[in-house]
Design an enzyme around this catalytic site. Structure first.
Site, short mmCIF file in Angstrom:
data_model
loop_
_atom_site.label_atom_id
_atom_site.label_comp_id
_atom_site.label_asym_id
_atom_site.label_seq_id
_atom_site.Cartn_x
_atom_site.Cartn_y
_atom_site.Cartn_z
N GLU A 171 66.39 41.71 -8.37
CA GLU A 171 64.78 42.26 -8.32
C GLU A 171 64.44 42.75 -8.85
O GLU A 171 62.71 43.43 -9.46
CB GLU A 171 64.12 41.72 -6.91
N TYR A 173 64.69 45.92 -8.40
CA TYR A 173 65.08 47.68 -8.15
C TYR A 173 66.09 48.41 -8.82
O TYR A 173 67.17 48.32 -9.52
CB TYR A 173 65.41 47.27 -6.25
N ARG A 221 73.47 41.14 -3.87
CA ARG A 221 72.81 40.63 -4.66
C ARG A 221 72.53 40.57 -5.84
O ARG A 221 72.04 41.75 -6.03
CB ARG A 221 70.78 40.63 -3.26
N HIS A 259 60.61 42.12 -10.14
CA HIS A 259 59.14 41.95 -10.53
C HIS A 259 58.53 41.88 -11.18
O HIS A 259 57.15 41.36 -11.29
CB HIS A 259 58.53 42.94 -9.31
N ALA A 317 64.35 30.78 2.07
CA ALA A 317 63.92 32.13 3.05
C ALA A 317 62.70 31.05 3.78
O ALA A 317 62.22 30.76 4.55
CB ALA A 317 63.95 33.44 1.81
N GLN A 346 50.68 31.32 -0.72
CA GLN A 346 49.23 32.02 0.05
C GLN A 346 49.89 33.02 1.32
O GLN A 346 49.38 34.15 1.38
CB GLN A 346 48.82 30.95 0.28
P1 NAP Z 1 35.61 28.16 -4.66
O1 NAP Z 1 37.08 29.66 -5.00
O2 NAP Z 1 34.99 29.42 -3.71
O3 NAP Z 1 34.82 28.18 -6.15
C1 NAP Z 1 34.21 28.41 -6.92
C2 NAP Z 1 32.96 28.75 -7.63
O4 NAP Z 1 32.27 27.82 -8.30
C3 NAP Z 1 33.24 29.89 -8.28
O5 NAP Z 1 33.95 30.50 -9.38
C4 NAP Z 1 31.52 30.11 -8.29
O6 NAP Z 1 31.71 31.23 -9.21
C5 NAP Z 1 31.01 29.00 -8.32
N1 NAP Z 1 29.46 28.55 -8.10
C6 NAP Z 1 29.57 28.54 -6.61
N2 NAP Z 1 28.16 28.12 -6.52
C7 NAP Z 1 27.84 27.46 -7.52
C8 NAP Z 1 27.02 27.26 -7.70
N3 NAP Z 1 25.70 27.20 -7.12
N4 NAP Z 1 26.85 26.41 -9.56
C9 NAP Z 1 27.35 27.02 -10.09
N5 NAP Z 1 28.53 27.03 -9.70
C10 NAP Z 1 28.62 27.41 -8.41
O7 NAP Z 1 35.72 26.86 -4.37
P2 NAP Z 1 36.82 25.64 -4.92
O8 NAP Z 1 37.51 26.01 -6.36
O9 NAP Z 1 35.83 24.45 -4.47
O10 NAP Z 1 37.75 25.83 -4.61
C11 NAP Z 1 37.42 25.62 -2.55
C12 NAP Z 1 38.96 25.94 -1.89
O11 NAP Z 1 40.22 25.14 -2.18
C13 NAP Z 1 39.08 27.67 -2.38
O12 NAP Z 1 38.63 28.48 -1.45
C14 NAP Z 1 40.22 27.72 -2.08
O13 NAP Z 1 40.64 28.46 -1.42
C15 NAP Z 1 41.09 26.77 -2.40
N6 NAP Z 1 41.71 25.62 -3.43
C16 NAP Z 1 42.49 26.44 -3.57
C17 NAP Z 1 43.51 26.47 -4.99
C18 NAP Z 1 44.75 27.91 -5.57
O14 NAP Z 1 45.38 27.49 -6.27
N7 NAP Z 1 44.94 28.75 -4.66
C19 NAP Z 1 43.23 25.58 -5.21
C20 NAP Z 1 42.23 25.32 -5.55
C21 NAP Z 1 41.45 25.17 -4.09
P3 NAP Z 1 30.18 32.08 -9.37
O15 NAP Z 1 29.71 31.54 -8.39
O16 NAP Z 1 30.77 33.33 -9.79
O17 NAP Z 1 29.89 30.70 -10.66
#
Ligand code: NAP
Length: 682
Positions: A171, A173, A221, A259, A317, A346
């Site tokens: 990794e 290290y 490792r 890493h 793990a 996550q």
């Molecule tokens: P989000 O992560 O909160 O993103 C929403 C996006 O929409 C932001 O880019 C925001 O950026 C934009 N936005 C917000 N209000 C807006 C408006 N009125 N008009 C235009 N743009 C607007 O929500 P999400 O993508 O819907 O995902 C929901 C949740 O699911 C996330 O919080 C996440 O934790 C989870 N999720 C995670 C992953 C992952 O890969 N870890 C993948 C999918 C979903 P601006 O306000 O800057 O424009």
């Protein structure tokens, strides 16, 4: 009948004096730094954490890494293993593991130039791309002292009841830094030729063996594929592996990637067991048992690796973070109940690298064993769970397993909520495993399922429920934008579910998790590769023959089927808030495929332009018009908790969890955690 005969068979680890150590099965729990190490009550909590995994059937547990001296710590002030006072409390951990029939080895990890403090030392004074601090070059005296520190730490571990140590040589290290020209520019006996560069590794193993005697397990490792420029060649890897074997290592545990490597090695988009062919190749060069690791999360897969003879043990793990009972479930014919690690990173790595306690998205009890205790309910109650997304599923299963009478409602014809969308994204197929696991648990715990119709307040109020858990999740937000109702402007769910076919030019409004997912779906390339593994190797430029140093070759040229703009209003790097350990992967993939990632956008209107759409916007004040075939709305979510007021008015105790409670910054980690905690408390 035993479905996993090789996985569940014992393995004798031979020692130089003719004796052997018997492992009860072929599962080694790989080392993870959990953050418990730094807690004031960390020893007791680690004892509980490891004891649960020992009770769950693992044969040999490797702890999170401890440095043999303070210079080798990742961060200043971490727990080390440098004195009798450091070692004494560990007896609680080793006793707890031994009580459940498993063995436990302490990992010795010296961070070298990955240290985030000003006492860091390394073979050469070269800063890593991940560090803010340039390490001090080690003198001959530093080297001798550090090697002795490894031996002292191993003796201390032995004295505290550990059955062995794992010497971390992978990794990127310290030991890995000595081995590869990338971090070792020395011109003395510890640098230059391959033999000189590996001297530190071999000497560390030799001194640990000499100090601990022939019967102490010594796992090494090894970095078998560095995935960085200036890494080792295959010949050097084999030479090093043989040398540490001859110096006294009893088990070789090969790993992949430093890493600082810019190639994913354990994220969910890495195909399962992607690197096992290389492990098998290495095993043919060695006589000691060899471990397979990286993205092995399923007992059938583990069995096939071992039965083929590709490895003697499998290391898991994160899969044992997700399910402490992995081995017991496999041996009891209950593999379909295993809460599979989906490699999202996550709860574990992202949290750990943000200075939080390690956890697990699919198992909120991970590292909280003493705090989140799930016990049979004192009194059986009637509980309704409305919404069968991850939070609702977690609540319903936990409550039913505690003995409650649970009914689960969802308007959709099947359970899963947003995870039904996630599993359709290329590289996120593993999310289906979480749903498989919940489906099995719902069935076994006798949860009544009412699917395919919205639960009405009157029905719920008349149902005689003692408690209603609102896990109704979120509703996609439609931005207030002229033209948003034009044909060709679609919601993300339509796209992900395949209910519409976006055109060749697409604008995505919103660059959050879902915006990135949609961009991935729309630009995922068919590279014409023979299989998933070949596609992965071509995409990331991995040379599995390791002909070049580090095993890197130029990646295949990108071939996106669409031209995509991913837009956000915030003036910050798009994807900055994605997971610490996975966001870079997603940004890199989209960047390579030519996806425009624009920040500082102000949307003005959408107009029809012939068969196309014209999206009028400003980018940091500059007017722009994007002519596209499709606009996909990924503009975030609002809570969907419309049922709450009516239920409260009817006097039904109701608690909202997950997105229904609070939609901003929602993720499944929080939804599942809230579901389990609430259900544990009822
Ligand atoms: P989000 O992560 O909160 O993103 C929403 C996006 O929409 C932001 O880019 C925001 O950026 C934009 N936005 C917000 N209000 C807006 C408006 N009125 N008009 C235009 N743009 C607007 O929500 P999400 O993508 O819907 O995902 C929901 C949740 O699911 C996330 O919080 C996440 O934790 C989870 N999720 C995670 C992953 C992952 O890969 N870890 C993948 C999918 C979903 P601006 O306000 O800057 O424009």
């Amino acid at each position: 009948m035993n479905t996993y005969p090789t996985l569940l068979s014992p393995l004798a680890i031979p020692h130089a004096d003719g004796t052997q150590t018997l492992l009860r099965c072929r599962v080694l729990m790989g080392s993870m730094h959990t953050g418990l190490e730094e807690k004031p009550d960390g020893i007791a909590r680690m004892a509980a954490f490891y004891a649960e995994r020992a009770r769950g059937g693992a044969a040999l547990i490797v702890t999170g890494g401890l440095s043999p001296n303070a210079e080798g710590n990742m961060w200043a002030g971490m727990r080390t293993l440098a004195s009798a006072a450091d070692a004494a409390p560990h007896r609680e951990i080793t006793d707890a593991v031994h009580a459940h029939g498993a063995l436990v080895a302490m990992q010795l990890l010296h961070a070298g130039r990955y240290a985030h403090h000003d006492q860091g030392v390394a073979p050469s004074a070269r800063k890593s791309p991940l560090s803010a601090v340039t390490p001090r070059e080690m003198s001959e005296a530093d080297i001798q002292r550090t090697l002795d520190d490894y031996a002292r730490a191993a003796v201390l571990a032995q004295g505290s009841g550990y059955d062995g140590v794992e010497v971390m040589g992978a990794e990127g290290y310290l030991i890995n830094q000595f081995a590869a020209p990338r971090a070792n520019q020395r011109e003395d006996a510890w640098g230059g030729s391959a033999e000189n560069r590996m001297r530190f590794a071999v000497e560390a193993v030799r001194r640990v063996r000499a100090a601990t005697g022939p019967r102490f397990l010594l796992i090494y490792r090894l970095s078998m594929l560095d995935l960085v420029e200036g890494g080792c060649t295959w010949d050097e890897v084999v030479q090093l592996a043989r040398a540490v074997q001859d110096a006294g290592a009893s088990i070789l545990n090969p790993y992949v990637g430093w890493h600082e490597a810019r190639v994913p090695t354990i994220a969910t988009l890495v195909p399962r067991a992607a690197f096992v062919a290389l492990t098998a190749r290495l095993k043919r060069e060695l006589r000691v048992p060899v471990v397979a690791s990286n993205r092995i999360n399923d007992p059938a897969l583990a069995e096939s690796i071992l039965a083929r003879g590709d490895a003697d043990l499998v290391s898991m793990a994160r899969p044992l973070l997700a399910d402490a009972d992995f081995v017991n479930k496999a041996s009891a014919g209950r593999a379909d109940e295993i809460n599979t690690c989906i490699a999202c990173n996550q709860g574990c790595l992202d949290a750990a690298l943000s200075g939080q306690l390690t956890g697990c998205m699919v198992n909120p009890r991970a590292c909280r064993e003493t705090e989140l205790v799930i016990e049979p309910a004192a009194q059986r109650r009637r509980i309704a769970v409305v919404g069968a997304g991850p939070g609702g599923l977690a609540a319903a299963t936990t409550a039913a397993e505690r003995g409650h009478d649970v009914t689960l409602f969802d308007a959709a014809p099947r359970v899963g909520g947003q995870f039904n969308l996630a599993q359709r994204i290329p590289g996120k197929e593993e999310y289906a495993e979480t749903l498989r696991h919940y489906a099995t648990r719902l069935e076994r715990a006798g949860v009544r399922q009412v699917l395919g119709a919205r639960a009405e307040p009157a029905t719920l109020a008349a149902g005689g429920f003692d408690h209603v858990i609102l896990a109704t999740g979120v509703r996609a937000r439609t931005p207030e934008l002229p033209g948003v109702d034009l044909p060709g402007v679609v919601g993300y769910a339509e796209v992900i579910e395949g209910r519409c076919e976006p055109g060749a030019r697409v604008a995505i409004i919103g660059a959050g998790g879902i915006g990135f997912d949609v961009a991935e779906l729309l630009t995922h390339e068919a590279l014409g590769a023979a299989d998933e593994g070949a596609h992965f190797a071509a995409t990331w430029g991995i040379d599995f023959s390791v002909a070049a140093r580090g095993g890197l070759v130029p990646p295949a040229p990108p071939q996106s089927p669409r031209h995509v703009w991913l837009l956000q209003r915030k003036d910050e790097t798009p994807g900055k808030r994605l997971g610490k350990t996975t966001g870079w992967i997603r940004r890199a993939l989209l960047g390579r495929r030519g996806v425009h990632q624009w920040a500082g956008v102000a949307y003005e209107r959408i107009e029809a332009q012939g068969d196309a759409l014209a999206l009028h916007l400003r980018v940091r004040g500059e007017p722009r018009v994007l002519v596209v075939d499709t606009v996909v709305l990924c503009a975030g979510q609002d809570p969907d908790n419309a049922l709450a007021p009516a239920l409260e008015a009817a006097g039904v105790p109701v608690t909202a969890i997950g997105g229904a409670r609070f939609a901003a910054e929602l993720d499944a980690t929080r939804a599942i955690d809230e579901g389990v905690r609430l259900a544990a408390s009822l």
